[in-house]
Design a protein around this motif. Structure first.
Motif, PDB file in Angstrom:
ATOM      1  N   THR A 110      56.520  19.350  61.440  1.00  0.00           N
ATOM      2  CA  THR A 110      57.212  18.506  60.461  1.00  0.00           C
ATOM      3  C   THR A 110      58.305  17.722  61.154  1.00  0.00           C
ATOM      4  O   THR A 110      58.755  18.083  62.241  1.00  0.00           O
ATOM      5  N   GLY A 111      58.720  16.641  60.526  1.00  0.00           N
ATOM      6  CA  GLY A 111      59.794  15.821  61.064  1.00  0.00           C
ATOM      7  C   GLY A 111      59.291  14.719  61.975  1.00  0.00           C
ATOM      8  O   GLY A 111      58.129  14.714  62.403  1.00  0.00           O
ATOM      9  N   ALA A 112      60.167  13.791  62.280  1.00  0.00           N
ATOM     10  CA  ALA A 112      59.804  12.625  63.079  1.00  0.00           C
ATOM     11  C   ALA A 112      59.325  13.008  64.475  1.00  0.00           C
ATOM     12  O   ALA A 112      58.523  12.289  65.082  1.00  0.00           O
ATOM     13  N   MET A 113      59.806  14.153  64.988  1.00  0.00           N
ATOM     14  CA  MET A 113      59.420  14.580  66.331  1.00  0.00           C
ATOM     15  C   MET A 113      58.258  15.570  66.317  1.00  0.00           C
ATOM     16  O   MET A 113      57.895  16.104  67.365  1.00  0.00           O
ATOM     17  N   ASP A 114      57.656  15.781  65.134  1.00  0.00           N
ATOM     18  CA  ASP A 114      56.531  16.713  65.011  1.00  0.00           C
ATOM     19  C   ASP A 114      56.823  18.060  65.677  1.00  0.00           C
ATOM     20  O   ASP A 114      56.032  18.580  66.456  1.00  0.00           O
ATOM     21  N   MET A 115      57.957  18.606  65.335  1.00  0.00           N
ATOM     22  CA  MET A 115      58.329  19.909  65.861  1.00  0.00           C
ATOM     23  C   MET A 115      57.673  21.010  65.034  1.00  0.00           C
ATOM     24  O   MET A 115      57.343  20.797  63.865  1.00  0.00           O
ATOM     25  N   PRO A 116      57.490  22.200  65.616  1.00  0.00           N
ATOM     26  CA  PRO A 116      56.952  23.314  64.834  1.00  0.00           C
ATOM     27  C   PRO A 116      57.785  23.539  63.581  1.00  0.00           C
ATOM     28  O   PRO A 116      59.028  23.581  63.651  1.00  0.00           O
ATOM     29  N   LEU A 119      60.523  26.209  63.575  1.00  0.00           N
ATOM     30  CA  LEU A 119      61.707  25.857  64.350  1.00  0.00           C
ATOM     31  C   LEU A 119      62.581  24.880  63.566  1.00  0.00           C
ATOM     32  O   LEU A 119      63.815  24.983  63.591  1.00  0.00           O
ATOM     33  N   VAL A 120      61.961  23.953  62.852  1.00  0.00           N
ATOM     34  CA  VAL A 120      62.720  23.026  62.009  1.00  0.00           C
ATOM     35  C   VAL A 120      63.457  23.795  60.916  1.00  0.00           C
ATOM     36  O   VAL A 120      64.634  23.538  60.632  1.00  0.00           O
ATOM     37  N   GLY A 121      62.778  24.766  60.315  1.00  0.00           N
ATOM     38  CA  GLY A 121      63.441  25.610  59.325  1.00  0.00           C
ATOM     39  C   GLY A 121      64.608  26.370  59.923  1.00  0.00           C
ATOM     40  O   GLY A 121      65.647  26.554  59.274  1.00  0.00           O
ATOM     41  N   SER A 122      64.464  26.780  61.183  1.00  0.00           N
ATOM     42  CA  SER A 122      65.551  27.480  61.865  1.00  0.00           C
ATOM     43  C   SER A 122      66.753  26.567  62.079  1.00  0.00           C
ATOM     44  O   SER A 122      67.901  27.031  62.105  1.00  0.00           O
ATOM     45  N   MET A 123      66.500  25.262  62.219  1.00  0.00           N
ATOM     46  CA  MET A 123      67.600  24.308  62.358  1.00  0.00           C
ATOM     47  C   MET A 123      68.419  24.261  61.071  1.00  0.00           C
ATOM     48  O   MET A 123      69.663  24.201  61.106  1.00  0.00           O
ATOM     49  N   ALA A 124      67.733  24.288  59.933  1.00  0.00           N
ATOM     50  CA  ALA A 124      68.444  24.344  58.653  1.00  0.00           C
ATOM     51  C   ALA A 124      69.242  25.641  58.546  1.00  0.00           C
ATOM     52  O   ALA A 124      70.394  25.654  58.085  1.00  0.00           O
ATOM     53  N   LEU A 125      68.627  26.734  58.976  1.00  0.00           N
ATOM     54  CA  LEU A 125      69.293  28.036  58.955  1.00  0.00           C
ATOM     55  C   LEU A 125      70.535  28.025  59.849  1.00  0.00           C
ATOM     56  O   LEU A 125      71.572  28.597  59.488  1.00  0.00           O
ATOM     57  N   LEU A 126      70.432  27.370  60.991  1.00  0.00           N
ATOM     58  CA  LEU A 126      71.564  27.287  61.905  1.00  0.00           C
ATOM     59  C   LEU A 126      72.738  26.568  61.245  1.00  0.00           C
ATOM     60  O   LEU A 126      73.882  27.053  61.287  1.00  0.00           O
ATOM     61  N   ASP A 127      72.469  25.434  60.630  1.00  0.00           N
ATOM     62  CA  ASP A 127      73.549  24.691  59.973  1.00  0.00           C
ATOM     63  C   ASP A 127      74.143  25.479  58.813  1.00  0.00           C
ATOM     64  O   ASP A 127      75.366  25.486  58.618  1.00  0.00           O
ATOM     65  N   GLU A 152      69.161  37.113  64.905  1.00  0.00           N
ATOM     66  CA  GLU A 152      68.013  37.251  65.803  1.00  0.00           C
ATOM     67  C   GLU A 152      67.175  35.968  65.807  1.00  0.00           C
ATOM     68  O   GLU A 152      66.790  35.470  66.869  1.00  0.00           O
ATOM     69  N   GLU A 153      66.903  35.428  64.625  1.00  0.00           N
ATOM     70  CA  GLU A 153      66.133  34.186  64.530  1.00  0.00           C
ATOM     71  C   GLU A 153      66.870  33.043  65.230  1.00  0.00           C
ATOM     72  O   GLU A 153      66.268  32.266  65.988  1.00  0.00           O
ATOM     73  N   LEU A 154      68.159  32.943  64.983  1.00  0.00           N
ATOM     74  CA  LEU A 154      68.924  31.824  65.528  1.00  0.00           C
ATOM     75  C   LEU A 154      69.131  31.938  67.029  1.00  0.00           C
ATOM     76  O   LEU A 154      69.217  30.926  67.723  1.00  0.00           O
ATOM     77  N   THR A 155      69.192  33.145  67.534  1.00  0.00           N
ATOM     78  CA  THR A 155      69.335  33.319  68.979  1.00  0.00           C
ATOM     79  C   THR A 155      68.143  32.706  69.700  1.00  0.00           C
ATOM     80  O   THR A 155      68.298  31.983  70.700  1.00  0.00           O
ATOM     81  N   GLY A 156      66.941  32.963  69.182  1.00  0.00           N
ATOM     82  CA  GLY A 156      65.743  32.368  69.772  1.00  0.00           C
ATOM     83  C   GLY A 156      65.705  30.864  69.591  1.00  0.00           C
ATOM     84  O   GLY A 156      65.345  30.121  70.514  1.00  0.00           O
ATOM     85  N   ALA A 157      66.097  30.396  68.404  1.00  0.00           N
ATOM     86  CA  ALA A 157      66.059  28.955  68.126  1.00  0.00           C
ATOM     87  C   ALA A 157      67.055  28.201  69.004  1.00  0.00           C
ATOM     88  O   ALA A 157      66.731  27.138  69.551  1.00  0.00           O
ATOM     89  N   VAL A 158      68.263  28.742  69.142  1.00  0.00           N
ATOM     90  CA  VAL A 158      69.284  28.079  69.954  1.00  0.00           C
ATOM     91  C   VAL A 158      68.850  28.006  71.416  1.00  0.00           C
ATOM     92  O   VAL A 158      69.083  27.000  72.099  1.00  0.00           O
ATOM     93  N   ALA A 159      68.186  29.054  71.899  1.00  0.00           N
ATOM     94  CA  ALA A 159      67.697  29.028  73.273  1.00  0.00           C
ATOM     95  C   ALA A 159      66.712  27.869  73.479  1.00  0.00           C
ATOM     96  O   ALA A 159      66.713  27.212  74.524  1.00  0.00           O
ATOM     97  N   GLN A 160      65.888  27.587  72.459  1.00  0.00           N
ATOM     98  CA  GLN A 160      64.943  26.479  72.553  1.00  0.00           C
ATOM     99  C   GLN A 160      65.622  25.129  72.388  1.00  0.00           C
ATOM    100  O   GLN A 160      65.278  24.156  73.064  1.00  0.00           O
ATOM    101  N   LEU A 161      66.573  25.064  71.490  1.00  0.00           N
ATOM    102  CA  LEU A 161      67.169  23.783  71.119  1.00  0.00           C
ATOM    103  C   LEU A 161      68.315  23.355  72.020  1.00  0.00           C
ATOM    104  O   LEU A 161      68.615  22.156  72.124  1.00  0.00           O
ATOM    105  N   ALA A 162      68.981  24.299  72.673  1.00  0.00           N
ATOM    106  CA  ALA A 162      70.249  24.016  73.339  1.00  0.00           C
ATOM    107  C   ALA A 162      70.199  22.895  74.372  1.00  0.00           C
ATOM    108  O   ALA A 162      71.072  22.014  74.359  1.00  0.00           O
ATOM    109  N   PRO A 163      69.215  22.857  75.293  1.00  0.00           N
ATOM    110  CA  PRO A 163      69.256  21.794  76.310  1.00  0.00           C
ATOM    111  C   PRO A 163      69.265  20.393  75.701  1.00  0.00           C
ATOM    112  O   PRO A 163      70.092  19.550  76.078  1.00  0.00           O
TER     113      PRO A 163
END
Length: 201
Positions: A110-116, A119-127, A152-163
């Motif tokens: 989903t999203g303009a970048m066709d991300m999983p 993971l996009v849902g995890s971005m909402a969770l992070l905010d 736990e969910e956000l730790t994995g998501a942040v590791a993917q998103l951080a760079p």
């Protein structure tokens, strides 16, 4: 001892529900006199951060349904729309949880970048977690520790998103935390936040 609970895989909708339970009381606890206060998220004061969070929870409802989102414009001033903004926030947070709890929301991309989608849902969770922590800190409220499954969910998501997030200025540079820091405090540090922000003010 039942070990199955420890192995439970939570859906994003369930995790957002946990975050919502912590977020709504914080938003309801924001006094009008605090709307101009600084937050740990340096580019926003309290009012601007509330409006940004409104934008996030509305647009991520669309992303859950695989609809286009629009983050291209500045967030609307939802606070200025009326004194019931705290309850409107609660209602939109409920809609966010429902949207990501719907069958198929986590499947595909989903999203303009066709991300999983997960993971996009995890971005909402992070905010809905770290920005609410920001708001609690800025307004003298106690947030405490986020729920362990959320961390736990956000730790994995942040590791993917951080760079990418750091290149785009979404995350600041990592902040060192003490060896005694909790997993949530470590997560905050990875997003560029000082877990002790505001202490002693």
């Amino acid at each position: 001892m039942d070990t199955n609970a420890a192995k439970k895989t939570y859906g994003i909708g369930e995790l957002l529900g946990m975050a919502r339970e912590r977020a709504v009381p914080v938003v309801r606890g924001i006094e009008d006199t605090a709307l101009g206060a600084a937050t740990p998220c340096a580019e926003y004061d309290v009012k601007e951060l509330v409006n940004h969070l409104f934008q996030v929870i509305v647009q991520f409802q669309r992303l859950a349904a695989k609809e286009p989102s629009d983050f291209g414009q500045a967030a609307a001033d939802r606070v200025a729309e009326g004194p019931d903004w705290r309850e409107r926030f609660a209602a939109e947070a409920d809609r966010l949880v429902a949207a990501w709890s719907a069958p198929g929301a986590e499947e595909g991309t989903t999203g303009a970048m066709d991300m999983p989608a997960r993971l996009v849902g995890s971005m909402a969770l992070l905010d809905l977690t770290v920005h609410v922590w920001d708001l609690a800190r800025a307004t003298g409220q106690v947030y405490g520790e986020a729920d362990a499954p959320v961390v736990e969910e956000l730790t994995g998501a942040v590791a993917q998103l951080a760079p990418t997030a750091r290149k785009m200025g979404v995350f600041g540079e990592p902040v060192a935390v003490s060896v005694e820091a909790s997993e949530f405090e470590r997560l905050l540090g990875r997003t560029g936040r000082d877990p002790g922000w505001g202490d002693g003010r």
